[in-house]
Scaffold this motif. Sequence first.
Motif, PDB file in Angstrom:
ATOM      1  N   ASP A 161       0.819  -1.215   0.000  1.00 38.85           N
ATOM      2  CA  ASP A 161       0.000   0.000   0.000  1.00 38.85           C
ATOM      3  C   ASP A 161       0.852   1.264   0.000  1.00 38.85           C
ATOM      4  O   ASP A 161       0.501   2.260  -0.650  1.00 38.85           O
ATOM      5  CB  ASP A 161      -0.933   0.011   1.217  1.00 38.85           C
ATOM      6  N   ALA A 162       1.952   1.233   0.738  1.00 37.95           N
ATOM      7  CA  ALA A 162       2.799   2.424   0.865  1.00 37.95           C
ATOM      8  C   ALA A 162       3.818   2.545  -0.258  1.00 37.95           C
ATOM      9  O   ALA A 162       4.487   3.583  -0.377  1.00 37.95           O
ATOM     10  CB  ALA A 162       3.511   2.399   2.214  1.00 37.95           C
ATOM     11  N   HIS A 163       3.947   1.478  -1.082  1.00 36.17           N
ATOM     12  CA  HIS A 163       4.955   1.458  -2.148  1.00 36.17           C
ATOM     13  C   HIS A 163       6.342   1.757  -1.583  1.00 36.17           C
ATOM     14  O   HIS A 163       7.132   2.521  -2.158  1.00 36.17           O
ATOM     15  CB  HIS A 163       4.612   2.464  -3.248  1.00 36.17           C
ATOM     16  N   LYS A 164       6.614   1.154  -0.431  1.00 38.69           N
ATOM     17  CA  LYS A 164       7.904   1.318   0.225  1.00 38.69           C
ATOM     18  C   LYS A 164       8.542  -0.041   0.459  1.00 38.69           C
ATOM     19  O   LYS A 164       7.851  -1.070   0.434  1.00 38.69           O
ATOM     20  CB  LYS A 164       7.724   2.047   1.564  1.00 38.69           C
ATOM     21  N   PRO A 165       9.861  -0.058   0.717  1.00 38.38           N
ATOM     22  CA  PRO A 165      10.520  -1.343   0.991  1.00 38.38           C
ATOM     23  C   PRO A 165       9.913  -2.034   2.205  1.00 38.38           C
ATOM     24  O   PRO A 165       9.444  -1.388   3.151  1.00 38.38           O
ATOM     25  CB  PRO A 165      11.978  -0.940   1.255  1.00 38.38           C
ATOM     26  N   PHE A 166       9.923  -3.333   2.162  1.00 39.84           N
ATOM     27  CA  PHE A 166       9.405  -4.156   3.253  1.00 39.84           C
ATOM     28  C   PHE A 166      10.165  -3.848   4.536  1.00 39.84           C
ATOM     29  O   PHE A 166      11.396  -3.748   4.539  1.00 39.84           O
ATOM     30  CB  PHE A 166       9.569  -5.630   2.879  1.00 39.84           C
ATOM     31  N   ASP A 167       9.444  -3.690   5.644  1.00 36.85           N
ATOM     32  CA  ASP A 167      10.058  -3.297   6.912  1.00 36.85           C
ATOM     33  C   ASP A 167      10.440  -4.538   7.729  1.00 36.85           C
ATOM     34  O   ASP A 167       9.675  -5.030   8.539  1.00 36.85           O
ATOM     35  CB  ASP A 167       9.085  -2.432   7.707  1.00 36.85           C
ATOM     36  N   TYR A 168      11.676  -5.011   7.507  1.00 47.13           N
ATOM     37  CA  TYR A 168      12.130  -6.205   8.229  1.00 47.13           C
ATOM     38  C   TYR A 168      12.312  -5.923   9.717  1.00 47.13           C
ATOM     39  O   TYR A 168      12.266  -6.850  10.535  1.00 47.13           O
ATOM     40  CB  TYR A 168      13.452  -6.705   7.639  1.00 47.13           C
ATOM     41  N   ALA A 169      12.532  -4.670  10.075  1.00 43.15           N
ATOM     42  CA  ALA A 169      12.769  -4.338  11.479  1.00 43.15           C
ATOM     43  C   ALA A 169      11.488  -4.339  12.303  1.00 43.15           C
ATOM     44  O   ALA A 169      11.545  -4.440  13.537  1.00 43.15           O
ATOM     45  CB  ALA A 169      13.449  -2.967  11.586  1.00 43.15           C
ATOM     46  N   ARG A 170      10.347  -4.229  11.642  1.00 42.43           N
ATOM     47  CA  ARG A 170       9.091  -4.183  12.379  1.00 42.43           C
ATOM     48  C   ARG A 170       8.751  -5.569  12.928  1.00 42.43           C
ATOM     49  O   ARG A 170       8.696  -6.542  12.198  1.00 42.43           O
ATOM     50  CB  ARG A 170       7.958  -3.698  11.481  1.00 42.43           C
ATOM     51  N   GLU A 171       8.535  -5.646  14.216  1.00 51.25           N
ATOM     52  CA  GLU A 171       8.235  -6.929  14.854  1.00 51.25           C
ATOM     53  C   GLU A 171       6.772  -7.312  14.645  1.00 51.25           C
ATOM     54  O   GLU A 171       5.880  -6.464  14.718  1.00 51.25           O
ATOM     55  CB  GLU A 171       8.536  -6.855  16.356  1.00 51.25           C
ATOM     56  N   VAL A 172       6.538  -8.564  14.355  1.00 48.67           N
ATOM     57  CA  VAL A 172       5.177  -9.085  14.266  1.00 48.67           C
ATOM     58  C   VAL A 172       5.050 -10.240  15.244  1.00 48.67           C
ATOM     59  O   VAL A 172       6.025 -10.951  15.534  1.00 48.67           O
ATOM     60  CB  VAL A 172       4.826  -9.553  12.837  1.00 48.67           C
ATOM     61  N   ALA A 173       3.848 -10.446  15.749  1.00 44.26           N
ATOM     62  CA  ALA A 173       3.646 -11.494  16.751  1.00 44.26           C
ATOM     63  C   ALA A 173       3.855 -12.885  16.175  1.00 44.26           C
ATOM     64  O   ALA A 173       4.196 -13.819  16.895  1.00 44.26           O
ATOM     65  CB  ALA A 173       2.237 -11.377  17.337  1.00 44.26           C
ATOM     66  N   GLY A 174       3.661 -13.017  14.852  1.00 41.63           N
ATOM     67  CA  GLY A 174       3.710 -14.338  14.232  1.00 41.63           C
ATOM     68  C   GLY A 174       5.050 -15.025  14.275  1.00 41.63           C
ATOM     69  O   GLY A 174       5.125 -16.253  14.352  1.00 41.63           O
ATOM     70  N   VAL A 175       6.125 -14.255  14.218  1.00 42.24           N
ATOM     71  CA  VAL A 175       7.464 -14.857  14.281  1.00 42.24           C
ATOM     72  C   VAL A 175       8.399 -13.851  14.938  1.00 42.24           C
ATOM     73  O   VAL A 175       8.660 -12.772  14.401  1.00 42.24           O
ATOM     74  CB  VAL A 175       7.959 -15.275  12.871  1.00 42.24           C
ATOM     75  N   ARG A 176       8.887 -14.207  16.135  1.00 41.57           N
ATOM     76  CA  ARG A 176       9.712 -13.291  16.919  1.00 41.57           C
ATOM     77  C   ARG A 176      10.922 -14.008  17.500  1.00 41.57           C
ATOM     78  O   ARG A 176      10.859 -15.199  17.828  1.00 41.57           O
ATOM     79  CB  ARG A 176       8.904 -12.700  18.070  1.00 41.57           C
ATOM     80  N   ALA A 177      12.001 -13.267  17.635  1.00 38.60           N
ATOM     81  CA  ALA A 177      13.169 -13.747  18.369  1.00 38.60           C
ATOM     82  C   ALA A 177      13.059 -13.196  19.783  1.00 38.60           C
ATOM     83  O   ALA A 177      13.245 -11.994  20.003  1.00 38.60           O
ATOM     84  CB  ALA A 177      14.450 -13.281  17.695  1.00 38.60           C
ATOM     85  N   LEU A 178      12.739 -14.049  20.745  1.00 39.82           N
ATOM     86  CA  LEU A 178      12.591 -13.589  22.132  1.00 39.82           C
ATOM     87  C   LEU A 178      13.946 -13.273  22.751  1.00 39.82           C
ATOM     88  O   LEU A 178      14.065 -12.402  23.610  1.00 39.82           O
ATOM     89  CB  LEU A 178      11.863 -14.643  22.961  1.00 39.82           C
ATOM     90  N   ASP A 179      14.957 -14.005  22.334  1.00 36.05           N
ATOM     91  CA  ASP A 179      16.335 -13.704  22.703  1.00 36.05           C
ATOM     92  C   ASP A 179      17.233 -14.368  21.661  1.00 36.05           C
ATOM     93  O   ASP A 179      16.742 -14.833  20.626  1.00 36.05           O
ATOM     94  CB  ASP A 179      16.664 -14.169  24.135  1.00 36.05           C
ATOM     95  N   ARG A 180      18.520 -14.415  21.892  1.00 37.13           N
ATOM     96  CA  ARG A 180      19.459 -14.909  20.879  1.00 37.13           C
ATOM     97  C   ARG A 180      19.122 -16.327  20.422  1.00 37.13           C
ATOM     98  O   ARG A 180      19.274 -16.656  19.236  1.00 37.13           O
ATOM     99  CB  ARG A 180      20.886 -14.863  21.435  1.00 37.13           C
ATOM    100  N   TYR A 181      18.634 -17.155  21.311  1.00 35.38           N
ATOM    101  CA  TYR A 181      18.418 -18.560  20.974  1.00 35.38           C
ATOM    102  C   TYR A 181      16.963 -19.018  21.128  1.00 35.38           C
ATOM    103  O   TYR A 181      16.705 -20.223  21.138  1.00 35.38           O
ATOM    104  CB  TYR A 181      19.303 -19.455  21.848  1.00 35.38           C
TER     105      TYR A 181
END
Length: 370
Positions: A161-181
């Motif tokens: 919709d925004a015609h902008k690059p995908f925001d990889y930094a934005r966190e989503v609940a579906g897949v998250r790194a809670l910590d390093r491992y």
Amino acid sequence: MNVMLWRVRNAALVALLVALPALAADGAAPPKVLRVSFPIAETGFDPAQISDLYSRTITAHIFEGLYTYDHLARPAKIKPLTAAAMPEVSADFCTWTVKLRPGVYFAADPAFKGRQREVVAADYVYALKRFADPAVKSPAWGGVEQVKFSGMAALRQQALDAHKPFDYAREVAGVRALDRYTLQFKTDEPRPRLIETLASSDLFGAVAREVVEFYGDRIAEHPVGSGAFRLGQWRRSSLIVLERNPDYRDMRYDAEPAADDTEGQALLAKFKGRRLPMVDRVEVSIIEEQQPRWLAFLNGQIDVVPVPGEFVNTAMPGGKVAPNLVKQGIRGYRVVQPDTAITYFNMEDPIGRRVRQRQDRASPRDQHGL
């Protein structure tokens, strides 16, 4: 019913080669090479950009998913690969928490600038998000979308919709790194079989962001994973060479065949405890025509072949490998496999409409082929 033949290398010949002066200088045994063929050409080795079976056959040995299959277990059993243990799963099958095994490393690559790069939770998050990135144009996005990782489709739509690059930094609940491992997956609907997705190394292995950014548009030519092999050579639609990953961790063969599985128990007894991978090099030739592929096998250029239908009676008369092939150390298997054939008619095309009209005019007796 498929018939498979494979060539067992002559142990005496190998012993003789080891003794030759050319090898005596350093005492090294010749590399173990497995030579196989594909009947259809590959397309590339970026997991997010492939959909064909043969490319996925290769990427499954370069990249590693969180889990893998015990190939001797019946019924099928999934076990940890880069995960430290089986996942913690919520009662509603919507939340999956996975602990990674520390000390898993990507194969060495110039993208890492001389550093040894450990696989961490963020690499799996990044790899999965790439399927949602409109710029990647992943043919597998439809399948990923159906899993309904919470927030993933919305993140993709935002970029569209925004015609902008995908925001990889934005966190989503579906897949998250809670910590390093530690990884956590959340889905909008119950997914009791999500672990099968997490066990798909061909598509859902860890990917390092710096590798993707380093190679850019050429990423399909430079797959870098944590698997047992790395891409050593590639001549498109001709030859694919996988080489043993020298940085691969100490993994040993193990399996759990049923107690009454005679063949499985024999394989376990033969291979248990051997370090993986058990071969040093895999050479994949693309041979599209059946007859040249069959001749390549007879000439010793490939080691395994599904026997073309017209040669089955020659290769295994009466269900047994022909004597002349037995003398060459060739063994045979009959493999029962399910098969599905689907015929599509394009009803927007004049030919398709004529087929439909003929069917409509046919009598009930004709329609049932009686």
